[in-house]
Write an enzyme that holds these catalytic residues in place. Sequence first.
Site, PDB file in Angstrom:
ATOM      1  N   HIS A   1     -12.453  10.799   1.167  1.00  0.00           N
ATOM      2  CA  HIS A   1     -12.926   9.460   1.574  1.00  0.00           C
ATOM      3  C   HIS A   1     -12.789   8.465   0.423  1.00  0.00           C
ATOM      4  O   HIS A   1     -13.534   7.488   0.359  1.00  0.00           O
ATOM      5  CB  HIS A   1     -14.383   9.489   2.054  1.00  0.00           C
ATOM      6  CG  HIS A   1     -14.691  10.598   2.997  1.00  0.00           C
ATOM      7  ND1 HIS A   1     -14.709  10.451   4.367  1.00  0.00           N
ATOM      8  CD2 HIS A   1     -14.957  11.919   2.774  1.00  0.00           C
ATOM      9  CE1 HIS A   1     -14.997  11.604   4.933  1.00  0.00           C
ATOM     10  NE2 HIS A   1     -15.146  12.522   3.998  1.00  0.00           N
TER      11      HIS A   1
ATOM     12  N   SER B   1       4.502 -11.601 -12.005  1.00  0.00           N
ATOM     13  CA  SER B   1       4.129 -12.704 -11.121  1.00  0.00           C
ATOM     14  C   SER B   1       4.800 -13.970 -11.613  1.00  0.00           C
ATOM     15  O   SER B   1       4.981 -14.159 -12.816  1.00  0.00           O
ATOM     16  CB  SER B   1       2.607 -12.845 -11.148  1.00  0.00           C
ATOM     17  OG  SER B   1       2.228 -14.158 -10.812  1.00  0.00           O
TER      18      SER B   1
ATOM     19  N   LYS C   1       0.702 -10.061 -15.290  1.00  0.00           N
ATOM     20  CA  LYS C   1       0.796  -9.106 -14.184  1.00  0.00           C
ATOM     21  C   LYS C   1       1.887  -8.062 -14.340  1.00  0.00           C
ATOM     22  O   LYS C   1       2.981  -8.343 -14.798  1.00  0.00           O
ATOM     23  CB  LYS C   1       1.049  -9.878 -12.886  1.00  0.00           C
ATOM     24  CG  LYS C   1      -0.144 -10.704 -12.448  1.00  0.00           C
ATOM     25  CD  LYS C   1      -1.226  -9.866 -11.804  1.00  0.00           C
ATOM     26  CE  LYS C   1      -0.946  -9.776 -10.324  1.00  0.00           C
ATOM     27  NZ  LYS C   1      -1.954  -8.955  -9.660  1.00  0.00           N
TER      28      LYS C   1
ATOM     29  N   GLU D   1       4.672  -0.525  -3.367  1.00  0.00           N
ATOM     30  CA  GLU D   1       4.206  -1.281  -2.199  1.00  0.00           C
ATOM     31  C   GLU D   1       5.289  -1.328  -1.119  1.00  0.00           C
ATOM     32  O   GLU D   1       5.006  -1.247   0.077  1.00  0.00           O
ATOM     33  CB  GLU D   1       3.816  -2.698  -2.611  1.00  0.00           C
ATOM     34  CG  GLU D   1       2.560  -2.726  -3.492  1.00  0.00           C
ATOM     35  CD  GLU D   1       2.344  -4.100  -4.093  1.00  0.00           C
ATOM     36  OE1 GLU D   1       1.661  -4.908  -3.478  1.00  0.00           O
ATOM     37  OE2 GLU D   1       2.882  -4.365  -5.195  1.00  0.00           O
TER      38      GLU D   1
END
Length: 475
Positions: A169, A293, A299, A306
């Site tokens: 979980h 970024s 970043k 992704e």
Amino acid sequence: MKVVRFGVDKMAEQKKSWEERLAGEPDELTIDFVESLSIDKRLYKYDIVGSIAHAQMLAQQKLISKDEFKRIKDGLIEISQKISEGKFKFDKKLEDIHMVIEAALAAKIGEAGEKLHTGRSRNDQVATDIRLWMRDEIEILQAKITLLQKQFVKLASRYVEDVMPGYTHLQRAQPITVAVYLLGFVEQLERDFIRLANCRSAGSGLNISPLGSGAIAGSTLPLDRKSTAKQLGFFDISYNSIDAVGDRDFCAEFIFDCALIATHLSGLAEDWIIYSSCEFGFVRIDDSFCTSSSMMPQKRNPDVLELIRGKAGGVYGSLMAMLTILKALPSGYNRDMQEDKVHVFAASDTVSQSLDIVRAVVAHTKFDTKKISAGLEEGFLDATALAEYLVGKGVAFRKAHGIVGLLVAYCEKEGKKLAELGLDEFKKYSPAIEPDVYERLGAANVVSKYVTDGAAGPKQAKEQIAYWNGQLAQR
Ligand code: ARG
């Protein structure tokens, strides 16, 4: 009005044979709408191999002469070369790769070329081509799976003794070794490998030759179907011509297999997106697989991961599309089935590319074991082991579970870890607890005490690594 439709290439001067049947030209919109050439041209080699086998069988059966066979074969090989060199001019008016190659052959060698399609329909031809392509594609995907498995095993062997939290979980559960965490992916990929092997077999209908089933009913000509099947390396022939031209079960199965690979890769991607966050800091994804970024200079975004996660969506879409295309089709071949290749190729290409880049990501990923161990005693990872310790002291598990639950609540209140409690504190909750309890507490102690086969400790990690090294070396 008949206009000159194919002015440029000599081959294109060929008319489609059904032009005699249909009045007038197809509408321009029809030409664009029905063509599959833009998708199926990648089947050209398989189409040619299938045609050579068919022609050889026609010669064996004396339906064409030996000389005609030789001219067909040489012509097809030349066409294949021309296509592979990028010198071939494709004309979408000819609809698909089957018609394009046949027309080019007839333009090249004349009447012998016009005999190639004897006893054959594009319906059994395309059903053959896609199978030949898929057999090879599956082997390529399997090779990529194996390479990725090896990369995981290699990474795992660097972290045999390193302990990390195991999550259920996404909450801290029990301690595990980094190695066994990584080897979990090897297991998933192994099932993917076997699933593809099953798909490639005769059982799925893939490794079965439909050639000679014609349009739907077979042929009145004495074709030797077993001969073409044998030449093309099929395990057997199909035994029902109607089913043979209408069956795309193996396409749905193949895309499902791709979809499950995509699922597995998306799970890994999700893990490492989380693990590479500042909050976790468990892994460092190499800069070469990150982007930055346009606005925020600090970043390092895990965009590759992704996209692995995102692309799974497209593969699922292909699976839904394939099933829906097949749903409630009338028996026999229907043009709907031409859409199969759009989705089969898309699913396969996505998964193939994903396997490549995931392997590269895995090869360059480092676990920050210092950072992991710094926070390892948070979250009571040793609670279950403490309950099992009590079982060893004769306490019923359900009671032990309750005792440890109370101990954890007490620790939370006191701001302590279980291993920081004094024996007197333990004794208040259970007289069964002895000084040897401290050997069972703390994440490192716990993993060293795992005894079940396939558990997540260093001992089992070593066993699993030895197993996979042996297993994967044979591939
Ligand atoms: N391009 C077609 C396909 O991919 C080939 C079969 C066409 N058959 C036909 N009868 N129109 O399915």
